[in-house]
Design a protein around this motif. Structure first.
Motif, PDB file in Angstrom:
ATOM      1  N   ASN A 227      38.259  28.743  43.897  1.00  0.00           N
ATOM      2  CA  ASN A 227      37.509  27.890  42.983  1.00  0.00           C
ATOM      3  C   ASN A 227      38.062  27.915  41.558  1.00  0.00           C
ATOM      4  O   ASN A 227      37.390  27.483  40.612  1.00  0.00           O
ATOM      5  CB  ASN A 227      36.036  28.318  42.976  1.00  0.00           C
ATOM      6  CG  ASN A 227      35.298  27.854  44.228  1.00  0.00           C
ATOM      7  OD1 ASN A 227      34.797  26.734  44.289  1.00  0.00           O
ATOM      8  ND2 ASN A 227      35.254  28.733  45.234  1.00  0.00           N
ATOM      9  N   GLY A 228      39.277  28.408  41.428  1.00  0.00           N
ATOM     10  CA  GLY A 228      39.960  28.339  40.145  1.00  0.00           C
ATOM     11  C   GLY A 228      39.410  29.250  39.069  1.00  0.00           C
ATOM     12  O   GLY A 228      39.613  28.987  37.873  1.00  0.00           O
ATOM     13  N   LEU A 229      38.731  30.311  39.441  1.00  0.00           N
ATOM     14  CA  LEU A 229      38.202  31.250  38.456  1.00  0.00           C
ATOM     15  C   LEU A 229      39.270  32.295  38.152  1.00  0.00           C
ATOM     16  O   LEU A 229      39.661  33.076  39.015  1.00  0.00           O
ATOM     17  CB  LEU A 229      36.936  31.929  38.982  1.00  0.00           C
ATOM     18  CG  LEU A 229      35.759  30.984  39.300  1.00  0.00           C
ATOM     19  CD1 LEU A 229      34.587  31.776  39.841  1.00  0.00           C
ATOM     20  CD2 LEU A 229      35.347  30.219  38.045  1.00  0.00           C
ATOM     21  N   ALA A 230      39.748  32.313  36.941  1.00  0.00           N
ATOM     22  CA  ALA A 230      40.789  33.253  36.554  1.00  0.00           C
ATOM     23  C   ALA A 230      40.194  34.652  36.471  1.00  0.00           C
ATOM     24  O   ALA A 230      39.260  34.896  35.709  1.00  0.00           O
ATOM     25  CB  ALA A 230      41.384  32.852  35.200  1.00  0.00           C
ATOM     26  N   CYS A 231      40.704  35.536  37.285  1.00  0.00           N
ATOM     27  CA  CYS A 231      40.165  36.891  37.268  1.00  0.00           C
ATOM     28  C   CYS A 231      41.217  37.843  37.819  1.00  0.00           C
ATOM     29  O   CYS A 231      42.064  37.472  38.623  1.00  0.00           O
ATOM     30  CB  CYS A 231      38.895  37.000  38.099  1.00  0.00           C
ATOM     31  SG  CYS A 231      39.106  36.501  39.816  1.00  0.00           S
ATOM     32  N   THR A 232      41.141  39.062  37.349  1.00  0.00           N
ATOM     33  CA  THR A 232      42.015  40.119  37.854  1.00  0.00           C
ATOM     34  C   THR A 232      41.148  41.288  38.269  1.00  0.00           C
ATOM     35  O   THR A 232      40.609  42.004  37.428  1.00  0.00           O
ATOM     36  CB  THR A 232      43.016  40.576  36.769  1.00  0.00           C
ATOM     37  OG1 THR A 232      43.775  39.447  36.341  1.00  0.00           O
ATOM     38  CG2 THR A 232      43.952  41.629  37.335  1.00  0.00           C
ATOM     39  N   GLY A 233      40.988  41.448  39.561  1.00  0.00           N
ATOM     40  CA  GLY A 233      40.186  42.556  40.053  1.00  0.00           C
ATOM     41  C   GLY A 233      40.977  43.856  39.995  1.00  0.00           C
ATOM     42  O   GLY A 233      42.187  43.875  39.820  1.00  0.00           O
ATOM     43  N   ASN A 234      40.262  44.966  40.147  1.00  0.00           N
ATOM     44  CA  ASN A 234      40.926  46.270  40.137  1.00  0.00           C
ATOM     45  C   ASN A 234      41.234  46.765  41.538  1.00  0.00           C
ATOM     46  O   ASN A 234      41.651  47.909  41.729  1.00  0.00           O
ATOM     47  CB  ASN A 234      40.064  47.306  39.398  1.00  0.00           C
ATOM     48  CG  ASN A 234      38.704  47.499  40.048  1.00  0.00           C
ATOM     49  OD1 ASN A 234      38.427  46.997  41.138  1.00  0.00           O
ATOM     50  ND2 ASN A 234      37.825  48.233  39.368  1.00  0.00           N
TER      51      ASN A 234
END
Length: 255
Positions: A227-234
């Motif tokens: 859904n195009g959500l910019a995120c960087t998980g750990n």
């Protein structure tokens, strides 16, 4: 193009010392089970680096240490990357029962050499040290002699090397691994030792197989990326803002 095996040479000098077991005729999950894993004991897919977060006790005086494998499939072979006190060297013929072919690569730089072993249908067929191929063992020690001669590794008599000991071990190792690539079609994806994720199994001892990842991590992060959500998980927990966005989206779908 397949990655083959030759890229493994030299990794031991960078601290990588894991062996690899290849099996043809069974799935990756069955390979893990034959090596001692619980059929229901797979973790979610994890990276090579994350294995060491499983808190293994590799050495126990007077007893076996902990052993773990990560498993996958490539080029028609299942493979298991071994960590800690794993079982590949002990169970080679057992893994190969019922017509299965098994090859194990044990990486050591220079001397003593790395070794390659081959078993089939419950029998140990052949094995030798890389750069010491003139010393072969097993029920059919000369099985690969024609290929080793064709690859300019051994002289036709099989008792001496083409180049003696005058080439770097990296060159000698690659020549012999090319024989296994060609004869058996073996290939290990480079990604499996990088960011590639594979399920892990405990095969010996009592390692803590809890990775700490939230059960819905993969599902929600996949949704966020789609859904195009910019995120960087750990790698273990969903960021709070992403979880809230997912909750709201799920609520909208339900209403």
């Amino acid at each position: 193009m397949a990655d083959g095996l030759q890229w493994l040479v030299g990794l031991d000098e960078k601290g990588w010392t894991s062996s690899v077991v290849f099996a043809r005729g069974i799935s990756a999950a069955e390979l893990a089970v034959r090596m001692g894993g619980d059929p229901d004991g797979a973790t979610e897919p994890i990276t090579d680096a994350q294995v060491w977060n499983l808190r293994m006790e590799v050495y126990r005086p007077g007893a076996s240490g902990d052993g773990v494998v990560r498993v996958g499939e490539s080029a028609g072979w299942a493979y298991a990357v071994e960590y800690g006190d794993s079982t590949g060297s002990d169970l080679l013929t057992e893994i190969s029962r019922s017509g299965v072919e098994v090859i194990r690569y044990y990486p050591i730089a220079d001397h003593p050499p790395a070794t390659v072993d081959y078993a089939r249908d419950g029998e140990y067929i052949c094995g030798f040290g890389l750069a010491e191929e003139e010393h072969r063992w097993g029920q059919q020690p000369d099985l690969l002699l024609p290929e080793l001669v064709a690859a300019h590794v051994l002289q036709p008599d099989g008792s001496s090397r083409v180049d003696g000991s005058c080439v770097p071990y990296e060159v000698a190792y690659k020549r012999t691994l090319s024989v296994f690539e060609t004869r058996f079609g073996l290939s290990l994806p480079r990604a499996c030792l990088g960011e590639g994720r594979l399920p892990a199994y405990a095969v010996r001892g009592t390692p803590d197989m809890h990775t700490g990842r939230e059960p819905d991590y993969h599902m929600i992060m996949t949704w966020a990326n789609a859904n195009g959500l910019a995120c960087t998980g750990n790698g273990t927990s969903v960021p709070a803002e992403i979880r809230e966005a997912f909750r709201q989206a799920s609520g909208s779908r339900d209403s």
